[in-house]
Every structure is written in C-alpha cells, then in structure tokens.
Design an enzyme around this catalytic site. Structure first.
Site, PDB file in Angstrom:
ATOM      1  N   GLU A   1      41.117  43.191  39.108  1.00 31.60           N
ATOM      2  CA  GLU A   1      39.884  42.970  38.350  1.00 31.60           C
ATOM      3  C   GLU A   1      38.937  42.146  39.217  1.00 31.60           C
ATOM      4  O   GLU A   1      39.299  41.068  39.713  1.00 31.60           O
ATOM      5  CB  GLU A   1      40.199  42.250  37.030  1.00 31.60           C
ATOM      6  CG  GLU A   1      38.968  42.088  36.158  1.00 31.60           C
ATOM      7  CD  GLU A   1      39.264  42.067  34.662  1.00 31.60           C
ATOM      8  OE1 GLU A   1      40.404  42.321  34.258  1.00 31.60           O
ATOM      9  OE2 GLU A   1      38.309  41.796  33.901  1.00 31.60           O
ATOM     10  N   ARG A   2      37.747  42.670  39.400  1.00 26.10           N
ATOM     11  CA  ARG A   2      36.729  42.029  40.255  1.00 26.10           C
ATOM     12  C   ARG A   2      37.220  41.849  41.696  1.00 26.10           C
ATOM     13  O   ARG A   2      36.847  40.883  42.370  1.00 26.10           O
ATOM     14  CB  ARG A   2      36.282  40.686  39.697  1.00 26.10           C
ATOM     15  CG  ARG A   2      35.961  40.699  38.215  1.00 26.10           C
ATOM     16  CD  ARG A   2      34.940  41.727  37.845  1.00 26.10           C
ATOM     17  NE  ARG A   2      34.721  41.813  36.403  1.00 26.10           N
ATOM     18  CZ  ARG A   2      33.945  42.711  35.830  1.00 26.10           C
ATOM     19  NH1 ARG A   2      33.317  43.618  36.554  1.00 26.10           N
ATOM     20  NH2 ARG A   2      33.786  42.741  34.539  1.00 26.10           N
TER      21      ARG A   2
ATOM     22  N   ASN B   1      43.804  38.582  32.308  1.00 24.24           N
ATOM     23  CA  ASN B   1      43.934  39.638  31.300  1.00 24.24           C
ATOM     24  C   ASN B   1      45.319  40.242  31.559  1.00 24.24           C
ATOM     25  O   ASN B   1      45.464  41.273  32.193  1.00 24.24           O
ATOM     26  CB  ASN B   1      42.851  40.704  31.470  1.00 24.24           C
ATOM     27  CG  ASN B   1      41.480  40.165  31.092  1.00 24.24           C
ATOM     28  OD1 ASN B   1      41.352  39.329  30.196  1.00 24.24           O
ATOM     29  ND2 ASN B   1      40.449  40.624  31.785  1.00 24.24           N
TER      30      ASN B   1
ATOM     31  N   LYS C   1      44.668  32.951  29.170  1.00 23.05           N
ATOM     32  CA  LYS C   1      43.371  33.335  28.609  1.00 23.05           C
ATOM     33  C   LYS C   1      43.656  33.757  27.180  1.00 23.05           C
ATOM     34  O   LYS C   1      44.265  34.802  26.952  1.00 23.05           O
ATOM     35  CB  LYS C   1      42.783  34.494  29.424  1.00 23.05           C
ATOM     36  CG  LYS C   1      41.516  35.110  28.837  1.00 23.05           C
ATOM     37  CD  LYS C   1      40.911  36.137  29.792  1.00 23.05           C
ATOM     38  CE  LYS C   1      39.691  36.818  29.212  1.00 23.05           C
ATOM     39  NZ  LYS C   1      39.055  37.749  30.157  1.00 23.05           N
TER      40      LYS C   1
ATOM     41  N   GLU D   1      37.304  37.171  25.034  1.00 22.31           N
ATOM     42  CA  GLU D   1      37.016  38.559  25.422  1.00 22.31           C
ATOM     43  C   GLU D   1      38.087  39.533  24.924  1.00 22.31           C
ATOM     44  O   GLU D   1      38.601  40.355  25.675  1.00 22.31           O
ATOM     45  CB  GLU D   1      36.868  38.663  26.942  1.00 22.31           C
ATOM     46  CG  GLU D   1      35.699  37.845  27.470  1.00 22.31           C
ATOM     47  CD  GLU D   1      35.396  38.087  28.941  1.00 22.31           C
ATOM     48  OE1 GLU D   1      36.332  38.417  29.693  1.00 22.31           O
ATOM     49  OE2 GLU D   1      34.223  37.937  29.323  1.00 22.31           O
TER      50      GLU D   1
ATOM     51  N   ARG E   1      25.770  31.355  24.202  1.00 20.92           N
ATOM     52  CA  ARG E   1      27.110  31.396  24.800  1.00 20.92           C
ATOM     53  C   ARG E   1      27.422  30.110  25.584  1.00 20.92           C
ATOM     54  O   ARG E   1      28.570  29.671  25.626  1.00 20.92           O
ATOM     55  CB  ARG E   1      27.163  32.616  25.726  1.00 20.92           C
ATOM     56  CG  ARG E   1      28.423  32.736  26.522  1.00 20.92           C
ATOM     57  CD  ARG E   1      28.460  34.108  27.179  1.00 20.92           C
ATOM     58  NE  ARG E   1      29.444  34.160  28.243  1.00 20.92           N
ATOM     59  CZ  ARG E   1      29.621  35.200  29.039  1.00 20.92           C
ATOM     60  NH1 ARG E   1      28.874  36.286  28.891  1.00 20.92           N
ATOM     61  NH2 ARG E   1      30.537  35.182  29.974  1.00 20.92           N
TER      62      ARG E   1
ATOM     63  N   LYS F   1      35.442  27.045  33.971  1.00 19.08           N
ATOM     64  CA  LYS F   1      34.598  27.640  35.018  1.00 19.08           C
ATOM     65  C   LYS F   1      33.500  26.656  35.414  1.00 19.08           C
ATOM     66  O   LYS F   1      33.037  25.876  34.574  1.00 19.08           O
ATOM     67  CB  LYS F   1      33.964  28.937  34.524  1.00 19.08           C
ATOM     68  CG  LYS F   1      34.975  30.067  34.371  1.00 19.08           C
ATOM     69  CD  LYS F   1      34.299  31.410  34.095  1.00 19.08           C
ATOM     70  CE  LYS F   1      35.361  32.481  33.915  1.00 19.08           C
ATOM     71  NZ  LYS F   1      34.827  33.833  33.747  1.00 19.08           N
TER      72      LYS F   1
ATOM     73  N   ASP G   1      29.083  32.181  33.295  1.00 21.35           N
ATOM     74  CA  ASP G   1      30.095  32.995  33.977  1.00 21.35           C
ATOM     75  C   ASP G   1      29.766  33.237  35.452  1.00 21.35           C
ATOM     76  O   ASP G   1      29.300  34.326  35.803  1.00 21.35           O
ATOM     77  CB  ASP G   1      30.227  34.345  33.251  1.00 21.35           C
ATOM     78  CG  ASP G   1      31.436  35.124  33.718  1.00 21.35           C
ATOM     79  OD1 ASP G   1      32.262  34.541  34.432  1.00 21.35           O
ATOM     80  OD2 ASP G   1      31.554  36.309  33.365  1.00 21.35           O
TER      81      ASP G   1
ATOM     82  N   GLU H   1      31.941  38.443  42.343  1.00 16.49           N
ATOM     83  CA  GLU H   1      31.660  39.352  41.224  1.00 16.49           C
ATOM     84  C   GLU H   1      30.162  39.515  40.978  1.00 16.49           C
ATOM     85  O   GLU H   1      29.694  40.611  40.694  1.00 16.49           O
ATOM     86  CB  GLU H   1      32.344  38.824  39.956  1.00 16.49           C
ATOM     87  CG  GLU H   1      31.983  39.615  38.705  1.00 16.49           C
ATOM     88  CD  GLU H   1      32.673  39.108  37.444  1.00 16.49           C
ATOM     89  OE1 GLU H   1      33.520  38.199  37.530  1.00 16.49           O
ATOM     90  OE2 GLU H   1      32.356  39.645  36.362  1.00 16.49           O
TER      91      GLU H   1
ATOM     92  N   HIS I   1      22.366  36.327  34.591  1.00  9.04           N
ATOM     93  CA  HIS I   1      23.008  37.479  33.950  1.00  9.04           C
ATOM     94  C   HIS I   1      22.089  38.683  33.771  1.00  9.04           C
ATOM     95  O   HIS I   1      22.037  39.301  32.706  1.00  9.04           O
ATOM     96  CB  HIS I   1      23.613  37.075  32.601  1.00  9.04           C
ATOM     97  CG  HIS I   1      24.992  37.647  32.422  1.00  9.04           C
ATOM     98  ND1 HIS I   1      25.254  38.996  32.557  1.00  9.04           N
ATOM     99  CD2 HIS I   1      26.188  37.069  32.166  1.00  9.04           C
ATOM    100  CE1 HIS I   1      26.542  39.208  32.364  1.00  9.04           C
ATOM    101  NE2 HIS I   1      27.141  38.053  32.149  1.00  9.04           N
TER     102      HIS I   1
ATOM    103  N   TRP J   1      26.448  40.224  26.244  1.00  3.02           N
ATOM    104  CA  TRP J   1      26.754  40.917  27.492  1.00  3.02           C
ATOM    105  C   TRP J   1      25.530  41.653  28.025  1.00  3.02           C
ATOM    106  O   TRP J   1      25.631  42.432  28.962  1.00  3.02           O
ATOM    107  CB  TRP J   1      27.930  41.903  27.296  1.00  3.02           C
ATOM    108  CG  TRP J   1      29.263  41.212  27.189  1.00  3.02           C
ATOM    109  CD1 TRP J   1      29.518  39.898  27.428  1.00  3.02           C
ATOM    110  CD2 TRP J   1      30.523  41.795  26.818  1.00  3.02           C
ATOM    111  NE1 TRP J   1      30.855  39.619  27.234  1.00  3.02           N
ATOM    112  CE2 TRP J   1      31.497  40.765  26.852  1.00  3.02           C
ATOM    113  CE3 TRP J   1      30.936  43.085  26.440  1.00  3.02           C
ATOM    114  CZ2 TRP J   1      32.848  40.980  26.541  1.00  3.02           C
ATOM    115  CZ3 TRP J   1      32.282  43.299  26.136  1.00  3.02           C
ATOM    116  CH2 TRP J   1      33.222  42.256  26.190  1.00  3.02           C
TER     117      TRP J   1
HETATM  118  O1  GCW Z   1      33.697  36.958  34.689  1.00  4.92           O
HETATM  119  C1  GCW Z   1      34.244  37.638  33.615  1.00  4.92           C
HETATM  120  C2  GCW Z   1      34.679  38.901  34.239  1.00  4.92           C
HETATM  121  C3  GCW Z   1      35.964  39.461  33.687  1.00  4.92           C
HETATM  122  C4  GCW Z   1      36.986  38.334  33.648  1.00  4.92           C
HETATM  123  C5  GCW Z   1      36.471  37.229  32.757  1.00  4.92           C
HETATM  124  C6  GCW Z   1      37.394  36.022  32.750  1.00  4.92           C
HETATM  125  C7  GCW Z   1      39.344  38.461  34.047  1.00  4.92           C
HETATM  126  O2  GCW Z   1      33.658  39.840  34.163  1.00  4.92           O
HETATM  127  O3  GCW Z   1      36.364  40.499  34.514  1.00  4.92           O
HETATM  128  O4  GCW Z   1      38.253  38.782  33.235  1.00  4.92           O
HETATM  129  O5  GCW Z   1      35.232  36.779  33.194  1.00  4.92           O
HETATM  130  O6  GCW Z   1      37.138  35.124  33.531  1.00  4.92           O
HETATM  131  O7  GCW Z   1      38.330  35.990  31.990  1.00  4.92           O
END
Ligand code: GCW
Length: 672
Positions: free
Chosen positions: A121-122, A163, A240, A244, A288, A312, A317, A345, A473, A493
């Site tokens: 992922e990413r 995930n 997590k 999401e 958000r 984060k 994000d 990303e 974003h 989103w």
């Molecule tokens: O940045 C977003 C991403 C998802 C990612 C999520 C997260 C792993 O688009 O791909 O999932 O955050 O950090 O959980």
C-alpha cells in the site's frame, strides 16, 4: 610552428587526462557506497563492550595510537562502527577523533505497509521486499536491509500493513515471520506485526471482538504466547482500529483505551508493546483535523504503560505541508510516538525528487508549548516510526534520490536535532562516488554542493507546484495527480472539502469563528494561527478562508500570490534539471540518466498540477494570471475530471517526453 602544435597537443592531453571519469554505480549500495566496508572498519579498530555506556550507545576514541570503539552492547558496537565509517567518508575521522553518542529514542521503527499478496500500500518500488508469497524468505535482501537500517541506527520493523490481513497471525505466517526476525535480530532490529482487530473472529470463529470479553482477552493472550514461543524478542503490535473502515473496540461500545490495554496485557509478560494509531476520523465531522484530539484527549492517562499512541506528523494525512498535529501538545499522561511517511504518497511517488529532511526537521523542531516554551515535538514523543518506501526494486526505493528519505528518517530517529542540511550533505557524500582523478575539494564544490542545493529546495518546490500557502489534499484518487474539482463521494476524501473555493475566496476556516481547530493548539499558537496578522503565510489557507483580493505581505493579492507560487514550483524544478544536466560528467551514467528522466517527468507533472489547480481556481476567481508567470500549458477544459493512466499497481504512466498520459473522463470514454 611544430613546437607550437606539440605544446598545444600536450595542453589538450593534460586537459583530457584531468577530466573526471565517473565511477559506474547503479544505486544498489545506497548510502553504503562510499568508503571502507563495515568489515574493514571493524577489523581496523579495537572494540570493547562497556556496560557503563548506554545500551545502544558507543564511544569512538584514540588511545596510545590505537583507535577504539567501545559500546554498551553488540548493537551499540555496530552503530559505532557505522558511525566511524561515515566519519571517514566525511573526513571527520582524523587522529584524536572522539565521538560519543546514544540514540535519542529507544523506539526507531520502520512501518512496512506490505500486504500478504505482496502488493505494498502506497509502495512505489516494486512488490513487497519480504516476498510473502514466495516459497521461502529472500535471505540476501533481508541481510542487506538489516545493514542499511543498522547503519543509520533503526532498530525495529513492523513487517506488514496497518490495514492488516488476519492471516499474518496464523501458524504458517508466524513461522515465516520468525525466520525474518532471526535475520533482523543480527542487526539489532526487533520485529513487530500489525494486527487486524477481528483476528479472533476470523482465525478462531469467536463470536465477538469485544475487548472486555474474557474469551477475546484469552485469545490474545494465547496468541501472544504462540508468537513469543517462536520469536522470544518479538516487539509487539501496531494497530489501526476504528479508522477508515477497520474494525475496533468502538464497534463493541468500548474505547481505544479498552482495546489498547487488552492487547497490552497480552504482550506485557514478554516485554512487548502496543503502538495504537491516532489516525481516526469520521466522514461526518465538519473538520477532519480536529478528530484525533477529540477522540484521544478524553482518554489521556487511561492507557497502560506499554501502550504508545502513534500520531501522524500532521492532523490530516502526510500532506506536502501541514502544521504539526495538535495532539502532540495535548496528551500529558500518555506516551506518544511520531509517524512520518518516508514513502512519497502525496509527493509524486518515486517520480518526484522531494527530500523530506526539511519536512521532518520543521515538524520535530516545532514548539508545542505544552510544558512552556521549548516543548518541541521532538521532545514530546518517546518513539518514532516511518512508513517505509522499500520494495523489491534492486535499489530498494524506486530510484536513487528516494533513498535519501530513508537515510534522513533513520538519522533523525537517531538524533532529531540534526539539521536537514547536514543530513543532505552526509547522504550525498556517502551515496555518490567521487569520479576518478577528481580532488575532494573539487568534488565538494562542483557536485556535492549543487546536489545538496537541489535536496534542500526540493520539498518546498513540491509544496509550491502542488498546494502552496497552506492548501492541502487537492489530490485525485491515486494521490498522485491534481483533482481540485473532485466533490463526489465521501466528503473528507474530496479536495473540495479542503479548499472550499468559491467566488468569494479560498481556504479552510479553522479559526475560532470556523472549525475551532486553532483552539487545539497551546498559546501562543492558538492566537498566532487565529489572527491573520500573525498566521504564517505558508499555512494561511490551512487556517483561513480568504477573499481572492486579500493582500499578502508581498503587497500582492492572494490570487496573484497563488499563481506565483505554482509558477515558482515549476521554475525551481526547471532549475534542478539544468543543474543536473551540468552534473553529468561526475555521475555514473546509469544514475545520471535515471534521475534525468525523473526530473523531466517532475517538471511536466509540475505544469500539470499548475494547469489543473490555477485553471480550476480561476473559474472562481475570474481573474487573469499575473503578467510575470508562464502561461498555462493546457486549458482547464481539457483537464477537468481527468486523471492519469496508471498501471495495475497504481503506478502513473508517462510518455516518452515525460508527459503524464491523461485519460478522458470515464463518461466520455468510448465503450470498449
Ligand atoms: O494516508 C492514508 C493512505 C492509506 C493508509 C492510511 C493510514 C494504510 O491513503 O493508504 O492506509 O492513510 O495511514 O492508515
């Protein structure tokens, strides 16, 4: 005449001989390319374990003409040898050297978002470097990875995606993870796993995932026992949950603390930890950016000792620029951990040159004022994690400049007070081999300095051409290209939720009159951000919705300033291209050509970003572009609702000229 000719020829010959000859390299050694090998350095010094030194610390010094490296442990010794190797390359290892160091954080992890089907992922550097689906583990690559991590002091790896697939906890995968852990242990690296909240249900048919249900609690205890039997020094879990679409304790009416503490209890007997992510947000919230504080502040002090909240860097994000997450300044009785994103990303994947040393320096040095002035983010957290940019590519990261971010992350995890500039300098000197026949001083001046200049300016260039002045974003679905027009689907989103452009102006009002996000910061930041007169201009539209003719400190209107920033981003990347052209005589042809192609793509993408964003916002501002910027390359009518063609793995496609291959909007496409 003859004499003159022969003199001229000799002159030419001398000139030809003194031309530097680039050393062929392909980037697979990463920053361990220059200097002596680890083994050679180790063999040339006297080593000793000194229990009086910090466990992972080391001391390099000379005594009676002998160089010593003492350390608190085997891991510390390894760090010491790598530190000496680096010092040699940097010319800082002369006689009398005396260097004593220990890591700032105990927890210095990479988070791999690698899936069990080998997709990442990413990930923009090929499939999973762990090769989950292969018959056996890729032993050689894991050793190489271990060396690279150890050389910058990283000491933990979460192997799989947050995930998570529950199958990572079945017997077969635990056995496989144990084999990986056996290798990583040799480099001082602990192995961790991400877990899926519903694992007891999927793997053992339990009816619930309620963290207060004794059966669920026992399941996790048994699972921990099984893992620790295979991996005695297993680090713990990354989670997590309720984020999401992932399940979590809230599905059973319980809190994040209930969930985290249940897992913490299961791993505590073995010294394990739980890293619980604060990346939570519901689509219904008006902002958000407010949600992590809203959910976690009421739980402050309720988490077990071996739980650490992983946050984060920014409240949304991993955007090209965000203010630091206000949570860092709010939790007082809960351990916190930083989550940076090494993989790009939102900064052009492995196509754009974007050095994150400056991004992370900005965040780590920011003052939260939690315990008065000087409460930097770096001091608020007790551990640090970086979402890795590694894959099966032979160079691990997609291309050579992407490696700089792995390096920078590792160095800052070791010492968050290092400057981005120093790190850039170190990385360039260790990664690129000096051409044969070139003097150190000439190499420094003609190659190291200009490349450093590119690195240091690169992140701001991305901010400029993607989303300047606090915009954020503005991405399309894959998070590669621009889609400021997107307003369908889950609101938080879509770019429209964030830029809020209309005929009156642009920006997200997070002031006291707006979402109130400014109140989540400590004073004086609340007032600084709330007040237009003091809000930093690089975060202006993050915190304020402003009219198009709002006057900035430059004396220009907001609209003009937005256009100028986009233009500056393009011009900066054009400058990188020009500089790189001039550096061809000093770099391995393979590395030179690879970077040249990437910069060509980046320059074209920068124009695509500018055309899409300026063109789209112009439909609201109704104003012309200022006179001194490059005109738009593509009119907005030919860009709106369009995205880039991507391959099966989501990698964007460009044509021979480096231009993005733009697809017609779905509804205009001919039926196949
Ligand atoms: O940045 C977003 C991403 C998802 C990612 C999520 C997260 C792993 O688009 O791909 O999932 O955050 O950090 O959980």
């Amino acid at each position: 005449m003859r004499k003159f000719l022969s003199l001229a020829l000799t002159g030419l010959l001398i000139a030809a001989c003194s031309q530097p000859v680039p050393v062929a390299q392909d980037g697979t050694d990463l920053w361990l390319a220059a200097g002596r090998s680890y083994e050679d350095v180790l063999a040339s010094v006297t080593t000793g374990i000194d229990p009086a030194l910090p466990a992972e610390g080391f001391h390099i010094y000379d005594a009676s003409g002998v160089r010593h490296v003492d350390a608190g442990s085997e891991a510390g010794l390894r760090y010491g040898i790598y530190a000496l190797q680096r010092a040699e390359v940097l010319g800082q290892a002369g006689p009398g050297m005396d260097l004593q160091e220990k890591p700032f954080y105990d927890l210095r992890l990479l988070n791999h978002w690698d899936n069990l089907d080998d997709t990442v992922e990413r990930g923009y550097a090929g499939m999973s470097m762990w090769e989950w689906t292969a018959a056996d583990i890729p032993v050689e690559r894991i050793h190489h990875y271990g060396k690279l991590c150890a050389s910058v002091g990283l000491n933990g790896a979460v192997l799989n995606n947050v995930n998570a697939n529950p199958l990572v906890l079945d017997a077969e995968h635990i056995a496989r993870v144990a084999k990986i852990a056996d290798i990583l242990r040799g480099y001082g690296i602990k192995t961790y796993l991400s877990i899926k909240w519903t694992s007891p249900i999927t793997l053992s048919g339990l009816k619930s995932g309620d963290p207060l249900d004794p059966k669920v609690r026992q399941w996790w205890k048994d699972k921990a026992a099984e893992i620790y039997a295979a991996i005695p020094d297993f680090g713990g879990f990354l989670v997590k949950a309720n984020s999401e679409g992932q399940a979590g304790p809230q599905d059973y009416g319980r809190t994040h603390a209930d969930g985290a503490n249940m897992l913490a209890e299961a791993v505590a007997p073995y010294g394990g930890i739980v890293m619980w992510r604060a990346f939570v947000y519901a689509p219904t919230s008006p902002d958000r950016a407010n949600q992590a504080v809203e959910e976690f502040l009421p739980l402050d002090g309720q988490f077990a000792d071996n739980v650490i909240i992983q946050i984060k860097n920014g409240p949304v994000d991993f955007q090209p620029r965000e203010p630091f997450s206000p949570l860092f300044g709010k939790l007082k009785n809960t351990k916190m951990m930083m989550e940076f994103q090494v993989t790009q990303e939102y900064l052009g994947f492995s196509n754009h040159l974007a050095f994150h040393g400056t991004t992370w320096e900005e965040c780590l040095q920011a003052d939260t004022y939690r315990d008065g002035p000087g409460s930097t983010v770096a001091k608020m957290v007790t551990g640090i994690a970086g979402v890795a940019n590694t894959g099966q590519d032979s160079n691990f990261c997609g291309y050579v400049f992407a490696q700089a971010n792995w390096y920078a992350y590792g160095r800052l995890a070791w010492n968050p007070t290092l400057s981005a500039e120093q790190i850039a300098d170190e990385w360039v000197r260790q990664t690129f081999l000096k051409p044969e026949g070139m003097k150190d001083a000439a190499f420094a001046k003609k190659f190291v300095e200009p490349v450093k200049g590119i690195l240091m300016a690169s992140r701001e260039a991305v901010v400029d051409y993607e989303m300047p002045l606090g915009l954020h974003h503005l991405f399309g679905g894959t998070h590669y290209g621009p889609a400021p027009w997107e307003r369908l689907g889950r609101p938080d989103w879509t770019p429209a939720y964030y830029h809020k452009a209309d005929s009156a102006g642009i920006g997200f009002d997070r002031t006291r009159a707006g979402s109130g996000n400014v109140d989540q910061y400590n004073e004086p930041l609340t007032s600084t951000y709330n007040d237009l007169a003091t809000c930093p201009e690089n975060l202006l539209l993050w915190f304020h919705h402003l009219p198009w003719d709002y006057k900035l400190s430059s004396g220009r209107d907001l609209w003009d300033e937005i256009c100028l920033h986009y233009d500056r981003g393009i011009q900066t990347v054009e400058g990188f291209r020009k500089t790189w052209q001039g550096l061809q005589p000093y770099v391995s042809p393979a590395l030179w050509a690879e970077t040249d192609r990437k910069l060509t793509i980046q320059a074209s993408d920068a124009r695509w970003w500018r055309d899409a964003c300026v063109g789209y916002f112009q439909t609201f501002s109704g104003r012309p572009l200022p006179a001194d910027v490059e005109p738009l390359r593509t009119p907005i009518d030919s860009l709106i609702y369009r995205s880039i063609q991507s391959d099966r793995l989501g990698m964007p496609q460009h044509d021979e000229a480096g231009d993005p291959i733009i697809l017609m909007p779905r509804r205009f496409r001919r039926p196949q």
